[in-house]
Design a protein around this motif. Structure first.
Motif, PDB file in Angstrom:
ATOM      1  N   LEU A   1       1.103  -1.076   0.163  1.00 43.53           N
ATOM      2  CA  LEU A   1      -0.475   0.042  -0.009  1.00 43.53           C
ATOM      3  C   LEU A   1       0.754   1.483  -0.255  1.00 43.53           C
ATOM      4  O   LEU A   1       0.651   1.632  -0.679  1.00 43.53           O
ATOM      5  CB  LEU A   1      -1.175   0.357   1.274  1.00 43.53           C
ATOM      6  CG  LEU A   1      -1.998  -1.015   0.775  1.00 43.53           C
ATOM      7  CD1 LEU A   1      -2.720  -0.774   2.417  1.00 43.53           C
ATOM      8  CD2 LEU A   1      -3.295  -0.543   0.328  1.00 43.53           C
ATOM      9  N   ALA A   2       2.447   1.543   1.025  1.00 44.79           N
ATOM     10  CA  ALA A   2       3.096   2.569   0.838  1.00 44.79           C
ATOM     11  C   ALA A   2       3.256   2.565  -0.711  1.00 44.79           C
ATOM     12  O   ALA A   2       3.874   3.441  -1.353  1.00 44.79           O
ATOM     13  CB  ALA A   2       3.927   2.318   1.939  1.00 44.79           C
ATOM     14  N   LEU A   3       4.309   0.920  -0.734  1.00 41.68           N
ATOM     15  CA  LEU A   3       4.618   1.286  -2.806  1.00 41.68           C
ATOM     16  C   LEU A   3       3.264   2.248  -3.617  1.00 41.68           C
ATOM     17  O   LEU A   3       3.458   2.986  -4.564  1.00 41.68           O
ATOM     18  CB  LEU A   3       4.795   0.013  -3.172  1.00 41.68           C
ATOM     19  CG  LEU A   3       5.878  -0.323  -2.610  1.00 41.68           C
ATOM     20  CD1 LEU A   3       6.444  -2.042  -3.342  1.00 41.68           C
ATOM     21  CD2 LEU A   3       7.301   0.524  -3.160  1.00 41.68           C
ATOM     22  N   LEU A   4       2.139   1.452  -3.596  1.00 37.11           N
ATOM     23  CA  LEU A   4       1.057   2.178  -4.303  1.00 37.11           C
ATOM     24  C   LEU A   4       1.198   3.760  -4.264  1.00 37.11           C
ATOM     25  O   LEU A   4       0.872   5.011  -5.053  1.00 37.11           O
ATOM     26  CB  LEU A   4      -0.386   1.617  -3.981  1.00 37.11           C
ATOM     27  CG  LEU A   4      -0.155   0.064  -4.696  1.00 37.11           C
ATOM     28  CD1 LEU A   4      -1.762  -0.415  -4.454  1.00 37.11           C
ATOM     29  CD2 LEU A   4       0.190  -0.130  -5.931  1.00 37.11           C
ATOM     30  N   LEU A   5       0.541   3.879  -2.718  1.00 37.28           N
ATOM     31  CA  LEU A   5       0.209   5.784  -2.804  1.00 37.28           C
ATOM     32  C   LEU A   5       1.857   6.527  -3.116  1.00 37.28           C
ATOM     33  O   LEU A   5       1.759   7.477  -2.432  1.00 37.28           O
ATOM     34  CB  LEU A   5       0.404   5.300  -1.153  1.00 37.28           C
ATOM     35  CG  LEU A   5      -1.792   5.029  -0.821  1.00 37.28           C
ATOM     36  CD1 LEU A   5      -1.645   4.640   0.322  1.00 37.28           C
ATOM     37  CD2 LEU A   5      -2.540   6.004  -1.923  1.00 37.28           C
ATOM     38  N   GLY A   6       3.199   5.799  -2.944  1.00 35.01           N
ATOM     39  CA  GLY A   6       4.400   6.604  -3.134  1.00 35.01           C
ATOM     40  C   GLY A   6       4.723   7.033  -2.141  1.00 35.01           C
ATOM     41  O   GLY A   6       5.759   7.682  -1.651  1.00 35.01           O
ATOM     42  N   MET A   7       4.586   6.610  -0.669  1.00 34.38           N
ATOM     43  CA  MET A   7       5.380   6.633   0.018  1.00 34.38           C
ATOM     44  C   MET A   7       6.467   5.942   1.001  1.00 34.38           C
ATOM     45  O   MET A   7       7.314   5.925   1.550  1.00 34.38           O
ATOM     46  CB  MET A   7       4.522   6.267   1.393  1.00 34.38           C
ATOM     47  CG  MET A   7       2.735   6.986   1.764  1.00 34.38           C
ATOM     48  SD  MET A   7       1.847   6.629   3.160  1.00 34.38           S
ATOM     49  CE  MET A   7       0.324   7.782   2.784  1.00 34.38           C
ATOM     50  N   GLU A   8       6.635   4.754  -0.124  1.00 36.05           N
ATOM     51  CA  GLU A   8       7.870   3.686  -0.040  1.00 36.05           C
ATOM     52  C   GLU A   8       8.262   3.750  -1.590  1.00 36.05           C
ATOM     53  O   GLU A   8       7.662   3.995  -2.633  1.00 36.05           O
ATOM     54  CB  GLU A   8       7.321   2.458   0.528  1.00 36.05           C
ATOM     55  CG  GLU A   8       8.578   1.760   1.096  1.00 36.05           C
ATOM     56  CD  GLU A   8       9.160   1.909   2.255  1.00 36.05           C
ATOM     57  OE1 GLU A   8      10.618   1.556   1.662  1.00 36.05           O
ATOM     58  OE2 GLU A   8       8.999   2.363   3.115  1.00 36.05           O
ATOM     59  N   THR A   9       9.996   3.544  -1.715  1.00 37.26           N
ATOM     60  CA  THR A   9       9.968   3.263  -2.279  1.00 37.26           C
ATOM     61  C   THR A   9      11.199   1.726  -2.758  1.00 37.26           C
ATOM     62  O   THR A   9      11.592   0.993  -1.576  1.00 37.26           O
ATOM     63  CB  THR A   9      11.801   4.117  -2.978  1.00 37.26           C
ATOM     64  OG1 THR A   9      12.255   4.003  -2.350  1.00 37.26           O
ATOM     65  CG2 THR A   9      10.919   5.874  -3.438  1.00 37.26           C
ATOM     66  N   LEU A  10      11.210   1.578  -3.928  1.00 38.88           N
ATOM     67  CA  LEU A  10      11.806  -0.171  -3.853  1.00 38.88           C
ATOM     68  C   LEU A  10      12.795   0.132  -5.529  1.00 38.88           C
ATOM     69  O   LEU A  10      12.052   0.381  -6.247  1.00 38.88           O
ATOM     70  CB  LEU A  10      10.649  -1.221  -3.726  1.00 38.88           C
ATOM     71  CG  LEU A  10      11.527  -2.222  -4.585  1.00 38.88           C
ATOM     72  CD1 LEU A  10      12.186  -2.990  -3.498  1.00 38.88           C
ATOM     73  CD2 LEU A  10       9.910  -3.458  -4.635  1.00 38.88           C
ATOM     74  N   LYS A  11      13.938  -0.152  -4.723  1.00 39.88           N
ATOM     75  CA  LYS A  11      14.964  -0.181  -5.764  1.00 39.88           C
ATOM     76  C   LYS A  11      16.065  -1.042  -6.213  1.00 39.88           C
ATOM     77  O   LYS A  11      16.106  -1.818  -4.666  1.00 39.88           O
ATOM     78  CB  LYS A  11      15.832   1.144  -5.403  1.00 39.88           C
ATOM     79  CG  LYS A  11      15.555   2.758  -5.759  1.00 39.88           C
ATOM     80  CD  LYS A  11      16.677   3.374  -5.286  1.00 39.88           C
ATOM     81  CE  LYS A  11      16.661   4.897  -4.776  1.00 39.88           C
ATOM     82  NZ  LYS A  11      17.027   5.687  -3.764  1.00 39.88           N
ATOM     83  N   VAL A  12      14.616  -2.208  -6.850  1.00 39.07           N
ATOM     84  CA  VAL A  12      15.591  -3.385  -7.235  1.00 39.07           C
ATOM     85  C   VAL A  12      16.683  -3.794  -7.392  1.00 39.07           C
ATOM     86  O   VAL A  12      17.314  -5.225  -7.157  1.00 39.07           O
ATOM     87  CB  VAL A  12      14.721  -3.958  -8.735  1.00 39.07           C
ATOM     88  CG1 VAL A  12      14.880  -5.707  -8.470  1.00 39.07           C
ATOM     89  CG2 VAL A  12      13.161  -4.018  -7.702  1.00 39.07           C
ATOM     90  N   ARG A  13      17.636  -2.828  -8.160  1.00 39.63           N
ATOM     91  CA  ARG A  13      18.964  -2.545  -8.561  1.00 39.63           C
ATOM     92  C   ARG A  13      19.723  -2.442  -7.270  1.00 39.63           C
ATOM     93  O   ARG A  13      20.886  -2.820  -7.451  1.00 39.63           O
ATOM     94  CB  ARG A  13      18.949  -2.088  -9.888  1.00 39.63           C
ATOM     95  CG  ARG A  13      18.122  -2.075 -10.564  1.00 39.63           C
ATOM     96  CD  ARG A  13      18.976  -1.591 -11.748  1.00 39.63           C
ATOM     97  NE  ARG A  13      18.279  -0.932 -13.091  1.00 39.63           N
ATOM     98  CZ  ARG A  13      18.398  -1.959 -13.995  1.00 39.63           C
ATOM     99  NH1 ARG A  13      18.787  -3.961 -14.007  1.00 39.63           N
ATOM    100  NH2 ARG A  13      17.705  -2.323 -14.975  1.00 39.63           N
ATOM    101  N   THR A  14      19.544  -1.999  -6.392  1.00 37.32           N
ATOM    102  CA  THR A  14      19.971  -2.352  -4.875  1.00 37.32           C
ATOM    103  C   THR A  14      20.356  -3.793  -3.920  1.00 37.32           C
ATOM    104  O   THR A  14      18.762  -4.134  -4.035  1.00 37.32           O
ATOM    105  CB  THR A  14      19.952  -1.351  -3.714  1.00 37.32           C
ATOM    106  OG1 THR A  14      18.425  -1.451  -3.611  1.00 37.32           O
ATOM    107  CG2 THR A  14      19.975  -0.030  -4.473  1.00 37.32           C
ATOM    108  N   ARG A  15      20.508  -3.834  -2.907  1.00 38.12           N
ATOM    109  CA  ARG A  15      20.898  -4.896  -2.207  1.00 38.12           C
ATOM    110  C   ARG A  15      19.700  -4.824  -1.204  1.00 38.12           C
ATOM    111  O   ARG A  15      18.540  -6.098  -1.200  1.00 38.12           O
ATOM    112  CB  ARG A  15      22.198  -4.999  -1.673  1.00 38.12           C
ATOM    113  CG  ARG A  15      23.474  -5.471  -2.237  1.00 38.12           C
ATOM    114  CD  ARG A  15      24.277  -6.251  -1.275  1.00 38.12           C
ATOM    115  NE  ARG A  15      24.754  -4.752  -0.378  1.00 38.12           N
ATOM    116  CZ  ARG A  15      25.775  -5.733   1.090  1.00 38.12           C
ATOM    117  NH1 ARG A  15      26.235  -6.439   0.851  1.00 38.12           N
ATOM    118  NH2 ARG A  15      26.234  -3.862   1.443  1.00 38.12           N
TER     119      ARG A  15
END
Length: 130
Positions: free
Chosen positions: A34-48
Protein backbone atom coordinates in the motif's frame (compact mmCIF):
# COMPACT_ATOMS: atom_id res chain seq x y z
CA UNK A 1 -9.91 -0.58 13.24
CA UNK A 2 -13.39 -1.74 14.18
CA UNK A 3 -13.92 -3.21 10.72
CA UNK A 4 -10.63 -5.07 11.06
CA UNK A 5 -11.63 -6.67 14.35
CA UNK A 6 -15.11 -7.56 13.14
CA UNK A 7 -13.77 -9.18 9.97
CA UNK A 8 -11.20 -11.05 12.02
CA UNK A 9 -13.87 -12.42 14.35
CA UNK A 10 -16.07 -13.59 11.50
CA UNK A 11 -13.09 -15.12 9.69
CA UNK A 12 -12.23 -17.14 12.80
CA UNK A 13 -15.65 -18.74 12.54
CA UNK A 14 -14.79 -20.15 9.11
CA UNK A 15 -11.08 -20.91 9.53
CA UNK A 16 -8.76 -21.69 12.41
CA UNK A 17 -6.80 -19.68 14.92
CA UNK A 18 -3.63 -21.09 13.38
CA UNK A 19 -4.41 -19.46 10.05
CA UNK A 20 -5.36 -16.21 11.80
CA UNK A 21 -2.06 -16.10 13.68
CA UNK A 22 -0.04 -16.89 10.57
CA UNK A 23 -1.88 -14.54 8.24
CA UNK A 24 -1.47 -11.66 10.67
CA UNK A 25 2.22 -11.84 9.80
CA UNK A 26 1.29 -10.67 6.29
CA UNK A 27 0.23 -7.22 7.57
CA UNK A 28 3.73 -5.71 7.08
CA UNK A 29 3.78 -6.97 3.48
CA UNK A 30 0.33 -5.58 2.72
CA UNK A 31 1.30 -2.29 4.36
CA UNK A 32 4.47 -2.19 2.27
CA UNK A 33 2.47 -2.73 -0.95
CA UNK A 34 0.00 0.00 0.00
CA UNK A 35 2.85 2.38 0.81
CA UNK A 36 4.41 1.59 -2.58
CA UNK A 37 1.13 2.25 -4.37
CA UNK A 38 0.62 5.54 -2.56
CA UNK A 39 4.22 6.69 -3.14
CA UNK A 40 5.20 6.66 0.52
CA UNK A 41 7.82 3.95 0.02
CA UNK A 42 10.34 3.32 -2.73
CA UNK A 43 11.73 0.04 -4.00
CA UNK A 44 15.01 0.08 -5.88
CA UNK A 45 15.41 -3.44 -7.22
CA UNK A 46 18.99 -2.79 -8.39
CA UNK A 47 20.27 -2.33 -4.81
CA UNK A 48 20.89 -4.95 -2.12
CA UNK A 49 18.28 -3.44 0.17
CA UNK A 50 15.69 -3.48 -2.61
CA UNK A 51 16.39 -7.13 -3.38
CA UNK A 52 16.25 -7.95 0.34
CA UNK A 53 12.82 -6.28 0.61
CA UNK A 54 11.57 -8.25 -2.37
CA UNK A 55 12.89 -11.56 -1.02
CA UNK A 56 11.33 -10.93 2.38
CA UNK A 57 7.97 -10.12 0.79
CA UNK A 58 8.03 -13.34 -1.23
CA UNK A 59 9.05 -15.44 1.79
CA UNK A 60 6.31 -13.92 3.95
CA UNK A 61 3.56 -14.40 1.38
CA UNK A 62 4.81 -17.89 0.56
CA UNK A 63 4.66 -18.87 4.21
CA UNK A 64 1.13 -17.58 4.64
CA UNK A 65 -0.04 -19.29 1.44
CA UNK A 66 1.65 -22.55 2.45
CA UNK A 67 -0.07 -22.54 5.81
CA UNK A 68 -3.45 -21.67 4.29
CA UNK A 69 -3.21 -24.54 1.81
CA UNK A 70 -1.59 -26.98 4.24
CA UNK A 71 -4.01 -26.45 7.13
CA UNK A 72 -7.04 -25.96 4.95
CA UNK A 73 -9.12 -28.57 3.18
CA UNK A 74 -7.34 -30.77 0.69
CA UNK A 75 -7.95 -29.70 -2.88
CA UNK A 76 -7.75 -32.53 -5.39
CA UNK A 77 -6.91 -30.85 -8.68
CA UNK A 78 -5.44 -33.87 -10.44
CA UNK A 79 -6.71 -37.00 -8.75
CA UNK A 80 -5.88 -39.82 -11.17
CA UNK A 81 -6.52 -42.55 -8.60
CA UNK A 82 -10.20 -41.96 -7.78
CA UNK A 83 -10.96 -45.66 -8.05
CA UNK A 84 -8.73 -46.30 -5.00
CA UNK A 85 -10.66 -43.80 -2.88
CA UNK A 86 -14.18 -45.12 -3.56
CA UNK A 87 -14.35 -47.43 -0.56
CA UNK A 88 -12.86 -44.98 1.93
CA UNK A 89 -14.83 -42.63 4.15
CA UNK A 90 -14.40 -39.02 3.19
CA UNK A 91 -13.03 -36.70 5.84
CA UNK A 92 -15.53 -33.93 6.72
CA UNK A 93 -12.95 -31.28 5.82
CA UNK A 94 -13.02 -32.44 2.20
CA UNK A 95 -16.68 -31.66 1.57
CA UNK A 96 -17.54 -28.89 -0.85
CA UNK A 97 -19.22 -26.78 1.84
CA UNK A 98 -16.05 -26.97 3.90
CA UNK A 99 -14.04 -25.83 0.87
CA UNK A 100 -16.34 -22.85 0.46
CA UNK A 101 -16.30 -21.91 4.14
CA UNK A 102 -12.50 -22.21 4.34
CA UNK A 103 -12.10 -20.06 1.22
CA UNK A 104 -14.58 -17.54 2.63
CA UNK A 105 -12.66 -17.47 5.91
CA UNK A 106 -9.33 -16.94 4.11
CA UNK A 107 -10.86 -14.10 2.10
CA UNK A 108 -12.28 -12.50 5.27
CA UNK A 109 -8.94 -12.87 7.07
CA UNK A 110 -7.14 -11.25 4.14
CA UNK A 111 -9.72 -8.44 4.18
CA UNK A 112 -9.14 -8.00 7.90
CA UNK A 113 -5.39 -7.72 7.37
CA UNK A 114 -5.94 -5.31 4.48
CA UNK A 115 -8.09 -2.99 6.63
CA UNK A 116 -5.48 -3.06 9.39
CA UNK A 117 -2.81 -2.11 6.83
CA UNK A 118 -4.93 0.74 5.51
CA UNK A 119 -5.31 2.01 9.06
CA UNK A 120 -1.53 1.95 9.51
CA UNK A 121 -0.89 3.74 6.21
CA UNK A 122 -3.48 6.42 6.97
CA UNK A 123 -1.66 7.23 10.22
CA UNK A 124 1.49 8.38 8.38
CA UNK A 125 0.18 11.87 7.47
CA UNK A 126 -1.00 12.39 11.03
CA UNK A 127 2.43 11.60 12.49
CA UNK A 128 4.23 13.66 9.84
CA UNK A 129 2.47 16.79 11.13
CA UNK A 130 3.59 16.23 14.73
Amino acid sequence: MTLNLNLNGVALKYTSATLAAASTNSIPVITFFLALLLGMETLKVRTRTGVAKLVEVVICLGGVATLAFYKGPHFKFLCFFKHLLKGQNQHPATSSSSHKSWAKGCFLMLSSNFTWSIWLVFQVPIFDEV
